[in-house]
Design a protein around this motif. Structure first.
Motif, PDB file in Angstrom:
ATOM      1  N   GLN A  30     -13.550  15.631 -32.410  1.00  0.00           N
ATOM      2  CA  GLN A  30     -12.170  15.264 -32.735  1.00  0.00           C
ATOM      3  C   GLN A  30     -12.128  13.915 -33.453  1.00  0.00           C
ATOM      4  OE1 GLN A  30     -13.064  16.053 -29.540  1.00  0.00           O
ATOM      5  NE2 GLN A  30     -11.701  17.639 -28.751  1.00  0.00           N
ATOM      6  N   MET A  31     -12.976  13.001 -33.016  1.00  0.00           N
ATOM      7  CA  MET A  31     -13.025  11.698 -33.674  1.00  0.00           C
ATOM      8  C   MET A  31     -13.510  11.845 -35.115  1.00  0.00           C
ATOM      9  SD  MET A  31     -14.670   9.675 -30.494  1.00  0.00           S
ATOM     10  CE  MET A  31     -14.343   7.965 -30.798  1.00  0.00           C
ATOM     11  N   ARG A  33     -13.187  14.582 -36.967  1.00  0.00           N
ATOM     12  CA  ARG A  33     -12.122  15.256 -37.712  1.00  0.00           C
ATOM     13  C   ARG A  33     -11.027  14.281 -38.102  1.00  0.00           C
ATOM     14  NH1 ARG A  33      -8.796  18.551 -33.944  1.00  0.00           N
ATOM     15  NH2 ARG A  33      -8.076  16.436 -33.594  1.00  0.00           N
ATOM     16  N   ASN A  34     -10.633  13.427 -37.156  1.00  0.00           N
ATOM     17  CA  ASN A  34      -9.578  12.455 -37.443  1.00  0.00           C
ATOM     18  C   ASN A  34     -10.019  11.457 -38.506  1.00  0.00           C
ATOM     19  OD1 ASN A  34      -7.929  13.673 -35.578  1.00  0.00           O
ATOM     20  ND2 ASN A  34      -8.414  12.235 -33.944  1.00  0.00           N
ATOM     21  N   MET A  35     -11.272  11.051 -38.472  1.00  0.00           N
ATOM     22  CA  MET A  35     -11.768  10.108 -39.475  1.00  0.00           C
ATOM     23  C   MET A  35     -11.791  10.753 -40.860  1.00  0.00           C
ATOM     24  SD  MET A  35     -12.697   7.155 -40.342  1.00  0.00           S
ATOM     25  CE  MET A  35     -12.842   6.334 -38.799  1.00  0.00           C
ATOM     26  N   LYS A  37      -9.810  13.187 -41.890  1.00  0.00           N
ATOM     27  CA  LYS A  37      -8.414  13.271 -42.336  1.00  0.00           C
ATOM     28  C   LYS A  37      -7.911  11.926 -42.830  1.00  0.00           C
ATOM     29  CE  LYS A  37      -5.453  15.362 -39.723  1.00  0.00           C
ATOM     30  NZ  LYS A  37      -4.721  15.861 -38.535  1.00  0.00           N
ATOM     31  N   HIS A  38      -8.273  10.873 -42.119  1.00  0.00           N
ATOM     32  CA  HIS A  38      -7.864   9.524 -42.519  1.00  0.00           C
ATOM     33  C   HIS A  38      -8.449   9.148 -43.880  1.00  0.00           C
ATOM     34  CE1 HIS A  38      -6.918   5.279 -42.200  1.00  0.00           C
ATOM     35  NE2 HIS A  38      -8.181   4.994 -42.437  1.00  0.00           N
ATOM     36  N   ARG A  41      -6.672  11.125 -46.650  1.00  0.00           N
ATOM     37  CA  ARG A  41      -5.348  10.551 -46.905  1.00  0.00           C
ATOM     38  C   ARG A  41      -5.467   9.269 -47.706  1.00  0.00           C
ATOM     39  NH1 ARG A  41      -3.750   8.756 -41.994  1.00  0.00           N
ATOM     40  NH2 ARG A  41      -3.778  10.894 -41.254  1.00  0.00           N
TER      41      ARG A  41
END
Length: 104
Positions: A30-31, A33-35, A37-38, A41
């Motif tokens: 999850q970490m 994936r979030n990185m 996405k960040h 963006r």
């Protein structure tokens, strides 16, 4: 398992999640994936920032009228603030009417 725990058979001094000798958190999917996405963006923001909306000729002086009106408004407010508001003679001398009676 900690190397210090295995070698010294003791715990780590202080809190295990904060400080200089803290326990590192494991990196989860999850970490990651979030990185990702960040970063995607951020890359998109860089893309849109790199392309200006107006050309240099259009940008030159496009807000001059708005800035002039804002400046005039500020100047007018400063001018009005320097002078007291208008008062009539009755308002100025009204405090002298304390002893005035109905008959006089």
């Amino acid at each position: 398992m900690f190397l210090t725990l295995a070698l010294l058979r003791k715990g780590i001094p202080g809190k295990q999640w904060i400080g200089k000798y803290r326990r590192p958190r494991p990196v989860t999917w999850q970490m990651k994936r979030n990185m990702v996405k960040h970063l995607e963006r951020e890359a998109e923001n860089e893309y849109w920032i790199s392309r200006p909306y107006m050309t240099l000729d259009q940008e030159r002086g496009h807000a001059a009228e708005r800035r002039r009106q804002t400046f005039e408004g500020i100047q007018q407010a400063r001018f009005v603030a320097k002078f007291p508001e208008h008062r009539s003679l009755e308002e100025h001398l009204g405090h002298l009417n304390t002893t005035k009676t109905w008959s006089s």
